[in-house]
Design a protein around this motif. Structure first.
Motif, PDB file in Angstrom:
ATOM      1  N   ALA A 121     -52.257   4.370  -9.533  1.00  0.00           N
ATOM      2  CA  ALA A 121     -51.716   4.792  -8.236  1.00  0.00           C
ATOM      3  C   ALA A 121     -50.297   4.296  -7.996  1.00  0.00           C
ATOM      4  O   ALA A 121     -49.468   5.021  -7.450  1.00  0.00           O
ATOM      5  CB  ALA A 121     -52.630   4.301  -7.112  1.00  0.00           C
ATOM      6  N   PHE A 122     -50.005   3.050  -8.391  1.00  0.00           N
ATOM      7  CA  PHE A 122     -48.757   2.417  -7.966  1.00  0.00           C
ATOM      8  C   PHE A 122     -47.818   2.029  -9.101  1.00  0.00           C
ATOM      9  O   PHE A 122     -46.804   1.383  -8.871  1.00  0.00           O
ATOM     10  CB  PHE A 122     -49.085   1.185  -7.112  1.00  0.00           C
ATOM     11  CG  PHE A 122     -49.841   1.547  -5.853  1.00  0.00           C
ATOM     12  CD1 PHE A 122     -49.239   2.287  -4.851  1.00  0.00           C
ATOM     13  CD2 PHE A 122     -51.162   1.161  -5.692  1.00  0.00           C
ATOM     14  CE1 PHE A 122     -49.933   2.638  -3.698  1.00  0.00           C
ATOM     15  CE2 PHE A 122     -51.868   1.500  -4.546  1.00  0.00           C
ATOM     16  CZ  PHE A 122     -51.252   2.244  -3.550  1.00  0.00           C
ATOM     17  N   TRP A 138     -50.514   6.022  -0.403  1.00  0.00           N
ATOM     18  CA  TRP A 138     -50.383   6.591  -1.745  1.00  0.00           C
ATOM     19  C   TRP A 138     -50.139   8.074  -1.580  1.00  0.00           C
ATOM     20  O   TRP A 138     -50.899   8.759  -0.891  1.00  0.00           O
ATOM     21  CB  TRP A 138     -51.655   6.286  -2.517  1.00  0.00           C
ATOM     22  CG  TRP A 138     -51.766   6.820  -3.904  1.00  0.00           C
ATOM     23  CD1 TRP A 138     -50.746   7.136  -4.757  1.00  0.00           C
ATOM     24  CD2 TRP A 138     -52.976   7.105  -4.611  1.00  0.00           C
ATOM     25  NE1 TRP A 138     -51.247   7.569  -5.951  1.00  0.00           N
ATOM     26  CE2 TRP A 138     -52.608   7.565  -5.894  1.00  0.00           C
ATOM     27  CE3 TRP A 138     -54.324   7.007  -4.289  1.00  0.00           C
ATOM     28  CZ2 TRP A 138     -53.544   7.927  -6.856  1.00  0.00           C
ATOM     29  CZ3 TRP A 138     -55.254   7.362  -5.246  1.00  0.00           C
ATOM     30  CH2 TRP A 138     -54.881   7.808  -6.507  1.00  0.00           C
TER      31      TRP A 138
END
Length: 184
Positions: A121-122, A138
C-alpha cells in the motif's frame, strides 16, 4: 477470479457488502485446505487482537471482507519452516484482482495486516513503526480509514520491543473506535 496454479481456489471471504476489509499477505497451506482466511495459528493471534478491539470472531467472519495480496499459498521459503511471501510474479498476477475487490467493496475501514501488505500500500521503504497506531489514507481505498497492524504470526518479532507494544495498543484502540462507529 482464476484458480491457483495447483487448482486450489483462492482464499478470501465475504460477499462484497461488508464495510470493513482486512488485507493480509497470502494464505497459508491450512487456509488453502479450509478455504478460510486466518484459519490457523496467525488467525488465533489475530482473533485475540480483534477481541481486544471489541470484535468477536463471529462478527469478524460475518461482517468483514477478508482478502490478501497473494490469493494462493506461495509455499515455504527454501530451507525454512516459514511461508515465503508472494513473488513479484504472484503480486503482478493478483494485484488487478485486489484493486477490483477494493473498487467493488468500497470499504469504509481497511486493516492492513503485516509488513507485506503495508509495503504494497505505502511503498517498499515504509517502516511499520511509521504506520501502526495511526489513521492513514490510501489512494486505492478512497474515503476509507486505513489502519495497520503487524503480522500476527509467531514468526513476527515486531512486538518484542516494548516501545512497539504501545504503538500496537494505539492501533487496537483506533480499530476499536473506527469499528464501533462503523458498526453502529
Amino acid at each position: 477470479m482464476p484458480r491457483c496454479d495447483d487448482d486450489a481456489a483462492p482464499v478470501l471471504s465475504g460477499d462484497g457488502t461488508e464495510r470493513a476489509m482486512l488485507i493480509g499477505q497470502a494464505p497459508g497451506w491450512r487456509e488453502i485446505e479450509t478455504g478460510l482466511p486466518f484459519a490457523w495459528d496467525a488467525g488465533k493471534r489475530l482473533a485475540g487482537w480483534l477481541a481486544a478491539a471489541g470484535i468477536g470472531v463471529a462478527e469478524f467472519r460475518d461482517r468483514w471482507y477478508v482478502t490478501s495480496i497473494g490469493k494462493c499459498y506461495p509455499g515455504r521459503a527454501p530451507g525454512s519452516s516459514v511461508d515465503r511471501p508472494p513473488s513479484r510474479t504472484e503480486i503482478e498476477r493478483w494485484t488487478p484482482f485486489l484493486r477490483e475487490e477494493l473498487r467493488l467493496v468500497e470499504p469504509d475501514l481497511v486493516l492492513l495486516v503485516g509488513g507485506f501488505a503495508h509495503r504494497f500500500a505505502f511503498g517498499e521503504r515504509v517502516k511499520l513503526d511509521e504506520l501502526v497506531g495511526r489513521e492513514l489514507a490510501w489512494d486505492a481505498a478512497p474515503g476509507a480509514t486505513v489502519l495497520c497492524l503487524p503480522h500476527p504470526s509467531g514468526a513476527s518479532t515486531w512486538l518484542n520491543d516494548v516501545a512497539r507494544v504501545e504503538l500496537w495498543r494505539r492501533g487496537i484502540e483506533l480499530l476499536r473506535d473506527r469499528w464501533a462507529a462503523l458498526a453502529a
